[in-house]
Design a protein around this motif. Structure first.
Motif, PDB file in Angstrom:
ATOM      1  N   ASP A 134      40.544 -29.853  86.451  1.00  0.00           N
ATOM      2  CA  ASP A 134      40.250 -29.018  85.300  1.00  0.00           C
ATOM      3  C   ASP A 134      39.129 -28.058  85.678  1.00  0.00           C
ATOM      4  OD1 ASP A 134      39.248 -27.996  82.855  1.00  0.00           O
ATOM      5  OD2 ASP A 134      40.189 -29.683  81.811  1.00  0.00           O
TER       6      ASP A 134
ATOM      7  N   ARG B  32      37.684 -31.225  74.681  1.00  0.00           N
ATOM      8  CA  ARG B  32      37.060 -31.618  75.941  1.00  0.00           C
ATOM      9  C   ARG B  32      35.685 -32.218  75.677  1.00  0.00           C
ATOM     10  NH1 ARG B  32      37.765 -30.094  81.014  1.00  0.00           N
ATOM     11  NH2 ARG B  32      36.269 -31.780  81.224  1.00  0.00           N
TER      12      ARG B  32
ATOM     13  N   SER C 228      47.526 -27.562  72.283  1.00  0.00           N
ATOM     14  CA  SER C 228      47.740 -27.368  73.722  1.00  0.00           C
ATOM     15  C   SER C 228      46.575 -27.939  74.517  1.00  0.00           C
ATOM     16  CB  SER C 228      47.922 -25.879  74.033  1.00  0.00           C
ATOM     17  OG  SER C 228      46.754 -25.148  73.691  1.00  0.00           O
ATOM     18  N   ASP C 229      45.372 -27.808  73.967  1.00  0.00           N
ATOM     19  CA  ASP C 229      44.209 -28.385  74.640  1.00  0.00           C
ATOM     20  C   ASP C 229      44.258 -29.906  74.595  1.00  0.00           C
ATOM     21  OD1 ASP C 229      41.746 -28.061  76.042  1.00  0.00           O
ATOM     22  OD2 ASP C 229      40.664 -28.560  74.220  1.00  0.00           O
TER      23      ASP C 229
ATOM     24  N   ARG D 130      46.321 -31.162  77.279  1.00  0.00           N
ATOM     25  CA  ARG D 130      45.615 -31.056  78.549  1.00  0.00           C
ATOM     26  C   ARG D 130      44.566 -32.156  78.699  1.00  0.00           C
ATOM     27  NH1 ARG D 130      42.341 -25.601  80.020  1.00  0.00           N
ATOM     28  NH2 ARG D 130      41.172 -26.253  78.163  1.00  0.00           N
TER      29      ARG D 130
ATOM     30  N   ASP E 141      49.674 -29.868  82.924  1.00  0.00           N
ATOM     31  CA  ASP E 141      48.790 -29.299  83.934  1.00  0.00           C
ATOM     32  C   ASP E 141      47.585 -28.665  83.228  1.00  0.00           C
ATOM     33  OD1 ASP E 141      47.543 -27.508  85.724  1.00  0.00           O
ATOM     34  OD2 ASP E 141      49.382 -27.256  86.871  1.00  0.00           O
ATOM     35  N   PRO E 142      46.349 -29.004  83.634  1.00  0.00           N
ATOM     36  CA  PRO E 142      45.178 -28.545  82.903  1.00  0.00           C
ATOM     37  C   PRO E 142      44.746 -27.114  83.175  1.00  0.00           C
ATOM     38  CG  PRO E 142      44.482 -29.909  84.725  1.00  0.00           C
ATOM     39  CD  PRO E 142      45.987 -29.959  84.705  1.00  0.00           C
ATOM     40  N   SER E 143      45.463 -26.377  83.988  1.00  0.00           N
ATOM     41  CA  SER E 143      45.041 -25.014  84.312  1.00  0.00           C
ATOM     42  C   SER E 143      45.100 -24.122  83.073  1.00  0.00           C
ATOM     43  CB  SER E 143      45.929 -24.426  85.408  1.00  0.00           C
ATOM     44  OG  SER E 143      47.239 -24.205  84.918  1.00  0.00           O
ATOM     45  N   GLU E 144      44.235 -23.104  83.041  1.00  0.00           N
ATOM     46  CA  GLU E 144      44.200 -22.180  81.915  1.00  0.00           C
ATOM     47  C   GLU E 144      45.504 -21.394  81.813  1.00  0.00           C
ATOM     48  OE1 GLU E 144      42.184 -21.718  79.454  1.00  0.00           O
ATOM     49  OE2 GLU E 144      40.759 -23.256  80.096  1.00  0.00           O
TER      50      GLU E 144
ATOM     51  N   ASN F 296      48.547 -22.414  82.570  1.00  0.00           N
ATOM     52  CA  ASN F 296      49.569 -23.257  81.952  1.00  0.00           C
ATOM     53  C   ASN F 296      49.303 -23.435  80.463  1.00  0.00           C
ATOM     54  OD1 ASN F 296      51.895 -25.119  82.143  1.00  0.00           O
ATOM     55  ND2 ASN F 296      50.381 -26.665  81.604  1.00  0.00           N
ATOM     56  N   ARG F 297      48.024 -23.605  80.100  1.00  0.00           N
ATOM     57  CA  ARG F 297      47.691 -23.769  78.687  1.00  0.00           C
ATOM     58  C   ARG F 297      48.047 -22.507  77.902  1.00  0.00           C
ATOM     59  NH1 ARG F 297      42.528 -23.033  75.757  1.00  0.00           N
ATOM     60  NH2 ARG F 297      42.875 -23.909  73.682  1.00  0.00           N
TER      61      ARG F 297
ATOM     62  N   TRP G 212      51.594 -22.691  76.962  1.00  0.00           N
ATOM     63  CA  TRP G 212      51.797 -23.645  75.868  1.00  0.00           C
ATOM     64  C   TRP G 212      51.344 -23.062  74.532  1.00  0.00           C
ATOM     65  CZ3 TRP G 212      54.177 -28.298  75.284  1.00  0.00           C
ATOM     66  CH2 TRP G 212      54.661 -28.898  76.446  1.00  0.00           C
TER      67      TRP G 212
END
Length: 533
Positions: A4, A99, A424-425, A428, A434-437, A439-440, A443
């Motif tokens: 992340d 988070r 979406s968070d 993650r 996948d936690p990448s920005e 990919n988010r 979503w």
């Protein structure tokens, strides 16, 4: 699993300066500059006014009269301190709300998020159900204004005649003025009875026209498309215009109501509502208390908005403009400046929605409570429109329906966009994607298109808008003390010494937390009594 980005080590000051010059901005110092940088609070206000204020607050006023004005005012003001503390942690750490909440001590479930994150999922189910209630409200307003079927037209005639009769009967009973004689009431009663009998003869007593659902389908599809391709600026501008116009209309209505002897808000009633107390429940009904508790959970910044607000702050760019934390003098100066902008944004929005909330509550108490109408089920919007009758008479329905469509749709629009960002968070944080920005972001786009349709399906399955909204209020009321506790943990365990707030702020933050603990506990007890008592 990819790392992340928020877990990456902080870059050195030299490297950070080289890589973030394009994003870092000095905070505005003038009042005009601060106002131009505001925005997240207005989006939250757009989410608040349609459900908490228009539906839940007026329903509380209709059931309790002026007795719970103190609770409504407290619900708007007290939660802002927790809101700002959550926003503070997000800004200086650059982490999203979930988070941050996942760092709070407590049980974790299979390594996929802690107890706070998982309860948010539970609350999200109720919150998306709330949006089902909202889209149903929009559908009701449109079906009253523009019926699509003959059944819808006849239903409007029957329900409209019954509401008019109820209103006139109250005027006839009034101690202030006598405007209608018994002989004048007879034809109104006959008209209402004949309209209802004609409808039931043709369609049946339990039959409901499909107009509301048809309008809901159209609204949901349009919203899905707009949000799928939408951007932050569109959402902010859209909500500002809609919320501002209807808030102004409500305030004007309340002001002009003071010229109506039967419906004006008397000073003694207003003062009595500010005193700690409860409505009379000598008839054995505890409905006003339960409604008020559910309302407390969603008016002002409810638990859903407390979670969502930092996401909009991130999307506005406050954390990006501050830059990655390096504790340098320059970074601390930027952090103080952008924290000041965030506080001004939160407090400015609070003034807007508190003003609107009090106006909604007073209208519900002054008109609906006195007449004896309670906004429920398929006639919710039609009943709410009665609040405009004393002032605007024949124009009442048209004016209110314009405002209701605007503010309800604004809430639906904003909430679906917000849910897409938070959900979406959550996926993650819980390790499901996948936690990448990058990919988010994908979503967020797809969920923005899907959630309006999910809300519609919930309404179709359970077509009772007010109850769907209050269900969300209960779930959010339970989460309020959890969020207050998290904010206090961030303040004392994760704060930066150079950015610590004053002792006065700490006292107010504790007061906010205690109030949210009391009302959250109260909500749980009331819910248990309702369903198991």
């Amino acid at each position: 699993m990819p790392q992340d980005p928020s877990d990456a080590p902080v870059a050195s000051p030299t490297h950070a300066t080289e890589s973030i010059d394009a994003d870092v901005r000095q905070p505005p110092r003038s009042f005009a500059g601060v106002m131009r940088s505001a925005g997240p609070g207005l989006i939250v206000a757009g989410s608040i006014v349609g459900s908490g204020e228009l539906i839940a607050t007026t329903k509380t006023g209709a059931e309790a009269g002026f007795s719970f004005l103190w609770l409504i005012l407290l619900g708007c003001v007290i939660k802002v301190f927790t809101q700002i503390e959550l926003g503070r942690y997000t800004m200086v750490q650059g982490k999203t709300t979930l988070r941050a909440l996942s760092e709070v001590p407590g049980p974790r479930i299979s390594g996929r998020g802690n107890w706070l994150v998982w309860y948010w999922v539970v609350m999200w189910v109720a919150s998306i159900s709330q949006q089902g209630g909202i889209v149903g409200g929009v559908g009701q307003a449109l079906s009253i204004s523009f019926p699509l079927t003959e059944q819808g037209r006849l239903y409007n005639e029957a329900a409209g005649a019954e509401h008019e009769l109820k209103f006139v009967e109250f005027a006839e009973r009034s101690d202030e003025i006598q405007v209608t004689s018994e002989s004048e009431l007879t034809p109104l009663r006959t008209e209402a009875r004949q309209a209802r009998e004609a409808y039931e003869k043709q369609f049946g007593a339990q039959s409901q026209p499909i107009d509301v659902t048809a309008w809901g389908v159209m609204i949901a599809i349009v919203t899905s498309v707009v949000l799928f391709f939408g951007r932050y600026g569109l959402i902010q501008t859209f909500c500002t215009v809609l919320v501002g116009s209807f808030t102004l209309l409500i305030v004007v209505n309340l002001f002009l109501l003071q010229d109506q002897p039967d419906y004006r808000v008397r000073w003694t009633e207003f003062v009595s509502g500010l005193k700690f107390g409860f409505p009379d429940t000598s008839d054995g009904s505890s409905s006003p208390i339960h409604t008020a508790l559910a309302t407390f959970g969603i008016i002002g910044v409810g638990a859903a908005e407390l979670v969502m607000y930092p996401y909009w702050c991130l999307e506005k760019g406050y954390a990006k403009f501050t830059g990655p934390r390096d504790d340098s003098d320059a970074w601390l100066d930027r952090a103080r400046g952008w924290l000041g902008v965030m506080k001004a944004d939160a407090w400015g929005a609070m003034i807007v929605y508190t003003f609107a909330t009090i106006a909604f509550y007073l209208l519900g108490a002054a008109v609906l409570h006195r007449v004896g109408l309670n906004p429920e089920k398929s006639d919710m919007v039609r009943t709410l429109a009665v609040m405009f009758v004393p002032v605007f008479s024949d124009w009442a329905a048209a004016l209110f329906l314009f405002g209701a469509i605007a503010v309800l749709y604004s809430t639906y629009f904003v909430a679906c966009a917000s849910h897409a960002r938070v959900f979406s968070d959550a996926l993650r944080v819980m390790g499901f994607i996948d936690p990448s920005e990058e990919n988010r972001a994908v979503w967020i786009r797809w969920l923005s298109g899907i959630f309006p349709l999910v809300a519609l399906l919930i309404y179709v399955a359970f077509p009772s808008p007010a109850q769907l909204v209050l269900l969300s209020g209960i779930a959010q009321g339970i989460m309020l003390p959890m969020l207050a506790g998290a904010a206090l943990w961030f303040r004392y365990r994760r704060s930066i010494p150079a950015l610590q707030p004053s002792r006065i702020w700490d006292a107010l933050l504790w007061t906010s937390g205690i109030a949210m603990l009391v009302t959250g506990s109260w909500t749980v007890v009331a819910a248990l009594e309702t369903y198991f008592g």
